[in-house]
Design a protein around this motif. Sequence first.
Motif, PDB file in Angstrom:
ATOM      1  N   VAL A 272       0.848  -1.191   0.000  1.00 29.04           N
ATOM      2  CA  VAL A 272       0.000   0.000   0.000  1.00 29.04           C
ATOM      3  C   VAL A 272       0.887   1.246   0.000  1.00 29.04           C
ATOM      4  N   ILE A 303      -4.028   0.283   6.667  1.00 28.28           N
ATOM      5  CA  ILE A 303      -5.143  -0.676   6.609  1.00 28.28           C
ATOM      6  C   ILE A 303      -4.930  -1.801   7.628  1.00 28.28           C
ATOM      7  N   GLY A 319       0.792  -9.780   8.534  1.00 26.24           N
ATOM      8  CA  GLY A 319       1.251  -8.612   7.786  1.00 26.24           C
ATOM      9  C   GLY A 319       2.540  -8.943   7.046  1.00 26.24           C
ATOM     10  N   PHE A 320       2.963  -8.043   6.196  1.00 28.65           N
ATOM     11  CA  PHE A 320       4.221  -8.192   5.475  1.00 28.65           C
ATOM     12  C   PHE A 320       5.109  -7.002   5.794  1.00 28.65           C
ATOM     13  N   LYS A 334       7.637  -3.539  13.697  1.00 26.61           N
ATOM     14  CA  LYS A 334       6.405  -3.309  12.923  1.00 26.61           C
ATOM     15  C   LYS A 334       5.280  -4.225  13.393  1.00 26.61           C
ATOM     16  N   LYS A 338       1.871  -2.496  14.659  1.00 26.07           N
ATOM     17  CA  LYS A 338       0.628  -2.649  13.891  1.00 26.07           C
ATOM     18  C   LYS A 338      -0.368  -3.567  14.593  1.00 26.07           C
TER      19      LYS A 338
HETATM   20  O1  C5P Z   1       4.505   0.042   7.078  1.00 23.64           O
HETATM   21  P1  C5P Z   1       4.699  -0.902   5.987  1.00 23.64           P
HETATM   22  O2  C5P Z   1       4.127  -0.437   4.672  1.00 23.64           O
HETATM   23  O3  C5P Z   1       6.073  -1.430   5.783  1.00 23.64           O
HETATM   24  O4  C5P Z   1       3.859  -2.175   6.472  1.00 23.64           O
HETATM   25  C1  C5P Z   1       3.681  -3.266   5.677  1.00 23.64           C
HETATM   26  C2  C5P Z   1       2.441  -4.027   6.077  1.00 23.64           C
HETATM   27  O5  C5P Z   1       1.360  -3.150   6.372  1.00 23.64           O
HETATM   28  C3  C5P Z   1       1.936  -4.869   4.930  1.00 23.64           C
HETATM   29  O6  C5P Z   1       1.297  -6.005   5.480  1.00 23.64           O
HETATM   30  C4  C5P Z   1       0.971  -3.940   4.234  1.00 23.64           C
HETATM   31  O7  C5P Z   1       0.018  -4.670   3.471  1.00 23.64           O
HETATM   32  C5  C5P Z   1       0.351  -3.209   5.381  1.00 23.64           C
HETATM   33  N1  C5P Z   1      -0.041  -1.816   5.100  1.00 23.64           N
HETATM   34  C6  C5P Z   1      -1.364  -1.469   5.089  1.00 23.64           C
HETATM   35  N2  C5P Z   1      -1.738  -0.163   4.882  1.00 23.64           N
HETATM   36  C7  C5P Z   1      -0.808   0.794   4.677  1.00 23.64           C
HETATM   37  C8  C5P Z   1       0.555   0.450   4.668  1.00 23.64           C
HETATM   38  C9  C5P Z   1       0.899  -0.853   4.865  1.00 23.64           C
HETATM   39  O8  C5P Z   1      -2.214  -2.349   5.275  1.00 23.64           O
HETATM   40  N3  C5P Z   1      -1.189   2.033   4.469  1.00 23.64           N
END
Ligand code: C5P
Length: 394
Positions: A272, A303, A319-320, A334, A338
């Motif tokens: 994302v 998200i 998550g990734f 992370k 999260k």
């Molecule tokens: O913070 P970062 O982008 O590295 O985090 C990665 C994880 O967070 C992934 O699982 C990604 O799908 C999710 N993510 C999200 N919404 C965002 C940014 C990342 O769901 N705005």
Amino acid sequence: MGKRILLIIGGGIAAFKSLDLIRRLRERGHDVVPVLTSAATEFVTPLSVSALAGQKVYQDLFDLNDESEMGHIELSRAADLVVVAPATADLMAKMAAGLANDLASTLLLATDKCVLIAPSMNVRMWEHAATQRNLATLEKDGILTCGPNEGDMACGEFGFGRMAEPMEIIGAIEAAVNDGPLKGKHILVTSGPTHEPIDPVRYIANRSSGAQGTAIARALLALGARVTFVTGPADVAAPVGVEVVAVQTAAQMLNAVQSLTDLDVGVFAAAVADWRMANASDQKIKKDGNGLPVLEFAENPDILATVCGSDNRPKLVVGFAAETQNVIENATAKRKRKGCDWIIANDVSPATGIMGGAENDVTLISATGAEDWPRMGKDQVAQKLAARIAEALS
Ligand code: C5P
């Protein structure tokens, strides 16, 4: 593994698509036992249906030969799944009322197997209160539906009523007959990049191909899960059999994800965009000699973190973390920040060839520590993760 599908073809113009459905089902290793209603024979011939199915076509309830070979009760129960395609308004009404006045309706009443219908009819007939009432009754009775789709109709009108395409029906069939360890589980997979518009023709994006998320959705599906696949504009096609929700932006992805309330697991593989334009333009930005445009950013909603903090948090959230430095350290922090259960961490520095490539080299980070997986194909990573998910839910 191939399944035995009892395919009832109703009398609608979409019956011609059922020929393709039979061909494709057989290509995928399934057996198709075809049944034609008398109206269906006005649209397709028994000869072409039986030639494609490589089987006898059943048509008449009172055919004594059939009764001595295989009675209608047995016929209705020997299948793994009963599929009605096209399901006409008339057939749906008969099913909802429990009528049994020809072979097709009798089989549908006598079966003890799951039934999937692919409705097809004129848009007015579909929208009619009687059809919608019948649909509600059928859904309450546990009948599965696939489609109808919106589009141009053979009668020249436009709207809902087109039978789902053969591959969509096959997806629904395979989801219904799959009986792996994740059967009955509803899993969300987010995948692909997001596109954040600068103006109507330009956008901010990233290099995610969607390959890993797609492979994960396919692996979960293969273990019997119902998969909702919320995907940004990816390079690879969504797997057959998932429920696809196609989005462009992070805000749309969040909306799509928040509308799902019955999830057992969420896998957030989407890359994302962290930022969107705060000052996206409605019109194409022009080179008008007044200097360079200034792009102002606003932060996108997270998200994954939003879902983890919500009342609807799935039991297991994965998550990734795509990192280019201090991979494990960053990913571990992370996971906590999260609020997800597991993080799949990987190094996406260009030298690794992972972003857009066929392989991945990941570490699974959970509350109990970090587990390094060997470098392997994205499909294998997906299968290993799907197996882990099945194990965690068992
Ligand atoms: O913070 P970062 O982008 O590295 O985090 C990665 C994880 O967070 C992934 O699982 C990604 O799908 C999710 N993510 C999200 N919404 C965002 C940014 C990342 O769901 N705005």
